[in-house]
Design an enzyme around this catalytic site. Structure first.
Site: not given
Length: 193
Positions: A69-71, A106
């Protein structure tokens, strides 16, 4: 399925644990978090989440599910990543002060058979911060590992958030409701009585 979480974030670990699923944390070093300039803000965290999964692909077993995940924090059309230092953290918080921004996470779910990616967006409104409040937060909480230079679950969120639309947990960096839904769609019910 054996679930692997690729994340150094204690918040992501805590939120995934909250789904009552067994998982292990495995983080490979040297993941590149850069992205092409022509991506929309919603595409960026999905792109990075997919990139984070790449190094694991050769060693993924048939019964393993990898979660990456990436924010990012988005104000207008500008992406605010992790601040390099205190000055940049203060600058970001001044930009966010008194405005509504988007937090987009994401997520990429990877097995040997398939890869799913999606993004979840939440809208966060902040009150106008004083310089004292910004300086206090940055000095005491050192939010250098957080996109947009803040954690909603910390002091700045307590004093600053005037409105929130969407998933609170997504703002923490892990949209657990959507992740649960997607995993259930892939594998069927996860909990049997």
């Amino acid at each position: 399925m054996k679930i692997i979480l690729s994340s150094n974030s204690p918040r992501r670990r805590q939120l995934l644990a909250g789904l009552d699923l067994d998982f292990e944390v495995k983080v490979l070093p040297g993941i590149d978090e850069s992205y092409p300039d022509d991506l929309s803000p919603e595409q960026v965290p999905q792109y990075i989440a997919v990139e984070k999964a790449q190094p694991y692909l050769p060693s993924l077993a048939d019964d393993e599910l990898l979660i990456t995940a990436d924010t990012v924090v988005v104000l207008g059309n500008e992406i605010l990543g992790k601040p390099a230092d205190a000055a940049e953290a203060c600058r970001m918080l001044r930009m966010l002060s008194g405005k509504t921004h988007q937090v987009i996470t994401g997520v990429c779910l990877t097995t040997r058979a398939e890869q799913r990616k999606f993004a979840v967006t939440s809208h966060v409104s902040f009150k106008e911060f004083t310089d004292e409040e910004i300086n206090y937060y940055v000095e005491h909480y050192r939010p250098f590992d957080k996109a947009g230079a803040y954690g909603i679950q910390e002091w700045i969120g307590y004093i600053g958030v005037t409105g929130l639309s969407g998933s609170y947990f997504n703002v923490m960096g892990f949209p657990v409701q959507r992740i649960y839904q997607e995993i259930t769609d892939m594998f069927g019910p996860l909990h049997h009585s």
